[in-house]
Structures are given as C-alpha cells and as structure tokens.
Design a protein around this motif. Structure first.
Motif, PDB file in Angstrom:
ATOM      1  N   UNK A  90       0.849  -1.192   0.000  1.00 45.12           N
ATOM      2  CA  UNK A  90       0.000   0.000   0.000  1.00 45.12           C
ATOM      3  C   UNK A  90       0.883   1.240   0.000  1.00 45.12           C
ATOM      4  N   UNK A  91       0.376   2.360  -0.523  1.00 46.09           N
ATOM      5  CA  UNK A  91       1.159   3.597  -0.468  1.00 46.09           C
ATOM      6  C   UNK A  91       1.256   4.109   0.969  1.00 46.09           C
ATOM      7  N   UNK A  92       2.399   4.680   1.305  1.00 47.88           N
ATOM      8  CA  UNK A  92       2.604   5.261   2.630  1.00 47.88           C
ATOM      9  C   UNK A  92       3.106   6.693   2.433  1.00 47.88           C
ATOM     10  N   UNK A  93       2.485   7.664   3.095  1.00 50.97           N
ATOM     11  CA  UNK A  93       2.857   9.063   2.867  1.00 50.97           C
ATOM     12  C   UNK A  93       4.294   9.392   3.272  1.00 50.97           C
ATOM     13  N   UNK A  94       4.858   8.658   4.215  1.00 50.70           N
ATOM     14  CA  UNK A  94       6.215   8.949   4.674  1.00 50.70           C
ATOM     15  C   UNK A  94       7.274   8.051   4.045  1.00 50.70           C
ATOM     16  N   UNK A  95       6.975   6.767   3.921  1.00 48.61           N
ATOM     17  CA  UNK A  95       7.970   5.805   3.444  1.00 48.61           C
ATOM     18  C   UNK A  95       7.839   5.472   1.962  1.00 48.61           C
ATOM     19  N   UNK A  96       6.804   5.941   1.296  1.00 48.09           N
ATOM     20  CA  UNK A  96       6.580   5.594  -0.111  1.00 48.09           C
ATOM     21  C   UNK A  96       5.670   4.398  -0.247  1.00 48.09           C
ATOM     22  N   UNK A  97       6.128   3.237   0.248  1.00 43.03           N
ATOM     23  CA  UNK A  97       5.290   2.034   0.248  1.00 43.03           C
ATOM     24  C   UNK A  97       5.375   1.357   1.605  1.00 43.03           C
ATOM     25  N   UNK A  98       4.353   0.607   1.920  1.00 40.09           N
ATOM     26  CA  UNK A  98       4.305  -0.174   3.153  1.00 40.09           C
ATOM     27  C   UNK A  98       3.683  -1.525   2.838  1.00 40.09           C
ATOM     28  N   UNK A  99       3.904  -2.478   3.709  1.00 43.12           N
ATOM     29  CA  UNK A  99       3.295  -3.798   3.601  1.00 43.12           C
ATOM     30  C   UNK A  99       2.282  -3.909   4.730  1.00 43.12           C
ATOM     31  N   UNK A 100       1.025  -4.001   4.359  1.00 40.07           N
ATOM     32  CA  UNK A 100      -0.083  -4.038   5.317  1.00 40.07           C
ATOM     33  C   UNK A 100      -0.460  -5.489   5.568  1.00 40.07           C
ATOM     34  N   UNK A 101      -0.286  -5.985   6.792  1.00 39.48           N
ATOM     35  CA  UNK A 101      -0.607  -7.369   7.126  1.00 39.48           C
ATOM     36  C   UNK A 101      -2.033  -7.449   7.624  1.00 39.48           C
ATOM     37  N   UNK A 102      -2.810  -8.368   7.024  1.00 37.00           N
ATOM     38  CA  UNK A 102      -4.247  -8.436   7.270  1.00 37.00           C
ATOM     39  C   UNK A 102      -4.707  -9.833   7.657  1.00 37.00           C
ATOM     40  N   UNK A 103      -5.689  -9.869   8.561  1.00 37.19           N
ATOM     41  CA  UNK A 103      -6.440 -11.099   8.819  1.00 37.19           C
ATOM     42  C   UNK A 103      -7.693 -11.011   7.950  1.00 37.19           C
ATOM     43  N   UNK A 104      -8.596 -11.947   8.111  1.00 36.47           N
ATOM     44  CA  UNK A 104      -9.861 -11.890   7.369  1.00 36.47           C
ATOM     45  C   UNK A 104     -10.715 -10.712   7.806  1.00 36.47           C
ATOM     46  N   UNK A 105     -10.493 -10.242   9.047  1.00 33.45           N
ATOM     47  CA  UNK A 105     -11.359  -9.210   9.607  1.00 33.45           C
ATOM     48  C   UNK A 105     -10.734  -7.836   9.774  1.00 33.45           C
ATOM     49  N   UNK A 106      -9.400  -7.754   9.826  1.00 30.34           N
ATOM     50  CA  UNK A 106      -8.791  -6.468  10.179  1.00 30.34           C
ATOM     51  C   UNK A 106      -7.359  -6.353   9.682  1.00 30.34           C
ATOM     52  N   UNK A 107      -6.870  -5.148   9.675  1.00 25.50           N
ATOM     53  CA  UNK A 107      -5.461  -4.865   9.444  1.00 25.50           C
ATOM     54  C   UNK A 107      -4.785  -4.950  10.808  1.00 25.50           C
ATOM     55  N   UNK A 108      -3.756  -5.790  10.941  1.00 24.87           N
ATOM     56  CA  UNK A 108      -3.146  -5.990  12.252  1.00 24.87           C
ATOM     57  C   UNK A 108      -1.739  -5.416  12.383  1.00 24.87           C
ATOM     58  N   UNK A 109      -1.046  -5.220  11.266  1.00 25.78           N
ATOM     59  CA  UNK A 109       0.297  -4.649  11.315  1.00 25.78           C
ATOM     60  C   UNK A 109       0.569  -3.846  10.049  1.00 25.78           C
ATOM     61  N   UNK A 110       1.396  -2.841  10.199  1.00 20.20           N
ATOM     62  CA  UNK A 110       1.890  -2.068   9.069  1.00 20.20           C
ATOM     63  C   UNK A 110       3.405  -2.151   9.112  1.00 20.20           C
ATOM     64  N   UNK A 111       3.993  -2.580   8.015  1.00 16.97           N
ATOM     65  CA  UNK A 111       5.432  -2.802   7.975  1.00 16.97           C
ATOM     66  C   UNK A 111       6.073  -1.861   6.953  1.00 16.97           C
ATOM     67  N   UNK A 112       7.183  -1.244   7.355  1.00 21.38           N
ATOM     68  CA  UNK A 112       7.931  -0.335   6.486  1.00 21.38           C
ATOM     69  C   UNK A 112       9.257  -0.967   6.140  1.00 21.38           C
ATOM     70  N   UNK A 113       9.719  -0.756   4.911  1.00 22.26           N
ATOM     71  CA  UNK A 113      10.978  -1.343   4.436  1.00 22.26           C
ATOM     72  C   UNK A 113      12.158  -0.804   5.222  1.00 22.26           C
ATOM     73  N   UNK A 114      13.101  -1.689   5.487  1.00 24.00           N
ATOM     74  CA  UNK A 114      14.352  -1.307   6.152  1.00 24.00           C
ATOM     75  C   UNK A 114      15.497  -1.429   5.204  1.00 24.00           C
TER      76      UNK A 114
END
Length: 114
Positions: A90-114
């Motif tokens: 997904x797009x991220x306003x600060x990092x450019x892109x992010x990896x959004x980790x999802x369950x069937x019901x919710x977004x549980x984590x947002x990960x930024x590249x290192x």
C-alpha cells in the motif's frame, strides 16, 4: 517483423506494475497500537518473522504465495498464531510504500521497508 515483436515485448515488460516484487526484503512492523511488533523478512516464497516480544509464538519461518500486489501467507507462525492471511503493498505518505498485514477481519500490522 523482428523489431515489431521486440517493441511489443519491451512495452509489455515496461507496463508491469512498479510494485511487482517490491515485497521482498526486510520490513519493520508495528501493530495497531503503533508499538514495534517485529521484523519481517521475505525472499522468494519464504518468510521469517522475529517478534520483539520474548517467547512470542508468532516468531519463526513459513511459506507464502507471491502476488502482484503483495503476498498470501500459506503457513507458518504468522498464519497460525496471528491469523494473518495476506500482506498487501500500500502507499505510505512517509515511506513511499508499506506492507499491510491483514487477517480476514482487520489490518493488524503495518510494515515499512528497512
């Protein structure tokens, strides 16, 4: 004829999305409270997750299915312990892109590249 075929092939390769394969590498993940949750490493069709919480059952390795816009978690601790099914680029306003980790019901984590 060769030039036309070569031009069409080059155009098809250039038209692939910029996010394709951008999920590979190391990601620093934060949970829904914005606390640092761990580090996710993805290469090919395998992943490893190291939680910041000692003894967390979500730490370990597993397999995934790469998709054009992210990954699907096939097995391993993120799937079994946390119920995470997908990681979506997904797009991220600060990092450019992010990896959004999802369950069937919710977004549980947002990960930024290192």
């Amino acid at each position: 004829m060769r030039r036309i075929a070569l031009t069409i092939t080059a155009a098809a390769l250039l038209a692939t999305p910029a996010y394709a394969q951008s999920y590979a590498g190391n990601w620093g993940c934060r949970d829904s409270t914005t606390n640092h949750a761990g580090v996710l490493t993805i290469y090919g069709d395998v992943y490893g997750f190291a939680s910041t919480t000692f003894g967390d059952t979500a730490s370990g390795t597993g397999t995934l299915t790469p998709y054009q816009d992210g990954v699907g978690f096939t097995d391993g601790p993120l799937k079994t312990a946390k119920g995470i099914d997908a990681g979506r680029i997904v797009p991220d306003p600060n990092a450019g892109v992010a990896l959004q980790l999802e369950t069937k019901d919710a977004i549980v984590m947002l990960c930024l590249a290192h």
